[in-house]
Enzyme design. Structure first.
Site, PDB file in Angstrom:
ATOM      1  N   TYR A 141       0.811  -1.218   0.000  1.00 51.02           N
ATOM      2  CA  TYR A 141       0.000   0.000   0.000  1.00 51.02           C
ATOM      3  C   TYR A 141       0.845   1.269   0.000  1.00 51.02           C
ATOM      4  O   TYR A 141       0.380   2.339  -0.369  1.00 51.02           O
ATOM      5  CB  TYR A 141      -0.928   0.023   1.217  1.00 51.02           C
ATOM      6  CG  TYR A 141      -2.095  -0.935   1.143  1.00 51.02           C
ATOM      7  CD1 TYR A 141      -2.338  -1.705   0.012  1.00 51.02           C
ATOM      8  CD2 TYR A 141      -2.955  -1.086   2.214  1.00 51.02           C
ATOM      9  CE1 TYR A 141      -3.401  -2.584  -0.058  1.00 51.02           C
ATOM     10  CE2 TYR A 141      -4.029  -1.962   2.162  1.00 51.02           C
ATOM     11  CZ  TYR A 141      -4.247  -2.708   1.022  1.00 51.02           C
ATOM     12  OH  TYR A 141      -5.304  -3.583   0.962  1.00 51.02           O
ATOM     13  N   LYS A 187       3.006 -15.468   2.301  1.00 52.33           N
ATOM     14  CA  LYS A 187       3.075 -16.204   1.035  1.00 52.33           C
ATOM     15  C   LYS A 187       4.550 -16.474   0.745  1.00 52.33           C
ATOM     16  O   LYS A 187       5.098 -16.099  -0.291  1.00 52.33           O
ATOM     17  CB  LYS A 187       2.409 -15.400  -0.093  1.00 52.33           C
ATOM     18  CG  LYS A 187       2.087 -16.224  -1.334  1.00 52.33           C
ATOM     19  CD  LYS A 187       1.081 -17.332  -1.079  1.00 52.33           C
ATOM     20  CE  LYS A 187       0.751 -18.052  -2.408  1.00 52.33           C
ATOM     21  NZ  LYS A 187      -0.044 -19.278  -2.157  1.00 52.33           N
ATOM     22  N   ASP A 219      -3.517 -18.135   1.461  1.00 54.22           N
ATOM     23  CA  ASP A 219      -4.664 -18.809   0.851  1.00 54.22           C
ATOM     24  C   ASP A 219      -5.196 -19.907   1.769  1.00 54.22           C
ATOM     25  O   ASP A 219      -6.414 -20.079   1.924  1.00 54.22           O
ATOM     26  CB  ASP A 219      -4.303 -19.363  -0.533  1.00 54.22           C
ATOM     27  CG  ASP A 219      -2.956 -20.051  -0.583  1.00 54.22           C
ATOM     28  OD1 ASP A 219      -2.187 -19.968   0.395  1.00 54.22           O
ATOM     29  OD2 ASP A 219      -2.651 -20.681  -1.624  1.00 54.22           O
ATOM     30  N   ASP A 243      -5.629  -6.739   5.617  1.00 50.93           N
ATOM     31  CA  ASP A 243      -6.815  -6.004   5.170  1.00 50.93           C
ATOM     32  C   ASP A 243      -7.887  -6.986   4.703  1.00 50.93           C
ATOM     33  O   ASP A 243      -9.063  -6.882   5.078  1.00 50.93           O
ATOM     34  CB  ASP A 243      -6.408  -5.058   4.028  1.00 50.93           C
ATOM     35  CG  ASP A 243      -7.489  -4.048   3.684  1.00 50.93           C
ATOM     36  OD1 ASP A 243      -8.537  -4.019   4.353  1.00 50.93           O
ATOM     37  OD2 ASP A 243      -7.281  -3.275   2.731  1.00 50.93           O
ATOM     38  N   ASP A 247     -11.412  -8.539   7.106  1.00 51.04           N
ATOM     39  CA  ASP A 247     -12.771  -8.388   6.600  1.00 51.04           C
ATOM     40  C   ASP A 247     -13.458  -9.749   6.487  1.00 51.04           C
ATOM     41  O   ASP A 247     -14.646  -9.892   6.799  1.00 51.04           O
ATOM     42  CB  ASP A 247     -12.769  -7.693   5.237  1.00 51.04           C
ATOM     43  CG  ASP A 247     -12.629  -6.190   5.358  1.00 51.04           C
ATOM     44  OD1 ASP A 247     -12.631  -5.676   6.495  1.00 51.04           O
ATOM     45  OD2 ASP A 247     -12.513  -5.518   4.325  1.00 51.04           O
TER      46      ASP A 247
END
Length: 350
Positions: A141, A187, A219, A243, A247
């Protein structure tokens, strides 16, 4: 001598002011019978600040928040400012940087009374109680270079050892007072930054021998949050992954309207806010769920002011209100924002 705490208030947009009013009313009722002394100061922020000053984060707001003992923020943004040259959300990213808020803490805990609202089977989510510790000020980001042309685009992700170590330590310290289990979500089979995360986490873990440390690809973690959420205690992860996963985790509870969050740094005030948005579709209707804001205040009392008894009283009053079925429409009830707030205050005073 009374030590009065200063709380910076950022009321937000659409339903933001409605739930802020509710939260502050509950705080006032709780504090009335205690020795906790505080004062609140309002500052413009988000869309409201754009309307007033043309800037979602005015200098006066930055300075006021930096001088506060805690910052309480309601939901910001909405369609009114979609075409603004600087959107309200830009102010959110900027205030995190100005306050050095590198750690976002989101709890996911299943309330047994509200479990039926979850899209996941009750037997799967029963006993779920974990926290996601998300790195907030670095990663993709904020990476450079960031560029887009007519034929290609690039977003770089960068992490330093220092940035990783400070967020990992936040998670390990939290787990000391929980179930003593940390999961690094990454990852590492693909990303160099994730490989560095694992190296740093392994080194930090040596300082916390009582904590069980494991690793999970993002994942696989996304699937496990749905299929086996009780596995987790403290998840520590990078900005982008956090993020998305936070959620996803919020859906387990059945409603975004009950979930608080905290953003913290090394120095200066913590920032507390509900995780949900400004809900333009219900603004002004008096049906916004105030519980997420009230529980953000509960979290503020615990984490910034060590007022655990006061926080417990609020938590118990909220639970009594939920148990009585006095709920806003997002939780399947018919109560208004004011009705829920009044009942929580009645339970506090009873």
């Amino acid at each position: 001598m009374v030590n009065t705490k200063n709380i910076a208030i950022l009321r937000g947009d659409y339903i933001g002011p409605e739930i802020m009013d509710a939260g502050l009313a509950v705080l006032a009722a709780a504090a009335k019978k205690s020795s906790f002394s505080y004062q609140t100061i309002d500052y413009p922020f988000g869309g409201a600040a754009i309307d007033q000053t043309g800037n979602p984060l005015p200098i006066a707001t930055i300075e006021g928040c930096q001088a506060a003992d805690a910052v309480l923020l309601s939901a910001i943004g909405g369609p009114k400012w979609d075409q603004a040259s600087k959107r309200p959300e830009a102010g959110l990213l900027e205030i995190r940087n100005k306050l050095g808020l590198f750690a976002n803490i989101r709890p996911t805990k299943i309330n047994s009374i509200l479990a039926k609202r979850s899209p996941i089977k009750a037997e799967v989510i029963a006993g779920t109680d974990f926290v996601i510790v998300r790195e907030l000020t670095s990663g993709i980001y904020f990476g450079k270079p960031r560029n887009q042309t007519a034929t290609a685009a690039i977003d770089a992700s960068t992490y330093t050892v220092e940035e990783i170590e400070r967020i990992v330590r936040v998670g390990f310290k939290m787990s000391q007072h929980r179930k003593q289990h940390v999961t690094i979500v990454d990852k590492a089979n693909v990303l160099a930054t994730s490989k560095l995360w694992r190296q740093v986490a392994a080194k930090v873990s040596q300082d916390y021998p009582e904590i069980t440390l494991d690793y999970c690809y993002v994942d696989a973690a996304a699937m496990k949050i749905i299929s086996q959420p009780t596995f987790f205690d403290v998840i520590i992860t990078a900005n982008l992954f956090g993020d998305i996963l936070s959620d996803e985790a919020s859906v387990l509870t059945g409603s975004l309207g009950t979930i608080p969050s905290m953003s913290a740094g090394s120095t200066g005030p913590n920032l507390y806010e509900p995780i949900h948005g400004s809900a333009p579709d219900i603004a002004g209707k008096g049906i916004a769920d105030p519980i997420s804001m009230i529980q953000s205040i509960e979290m503020m009392l615990r984490e910034s002011f060590q007022e655990n008894q006061l926080a417990d009283q609020i938590a118990q009053a909220v639970q009594k209100t939920i148990a009585a079925g006095i709920l806003t429409p997002d939780l399947g009830g018919t109560a208004t924002t004011q009705t829920v707030t009044t009942e929580i205050i009645r339970n506090l005073e009873g």
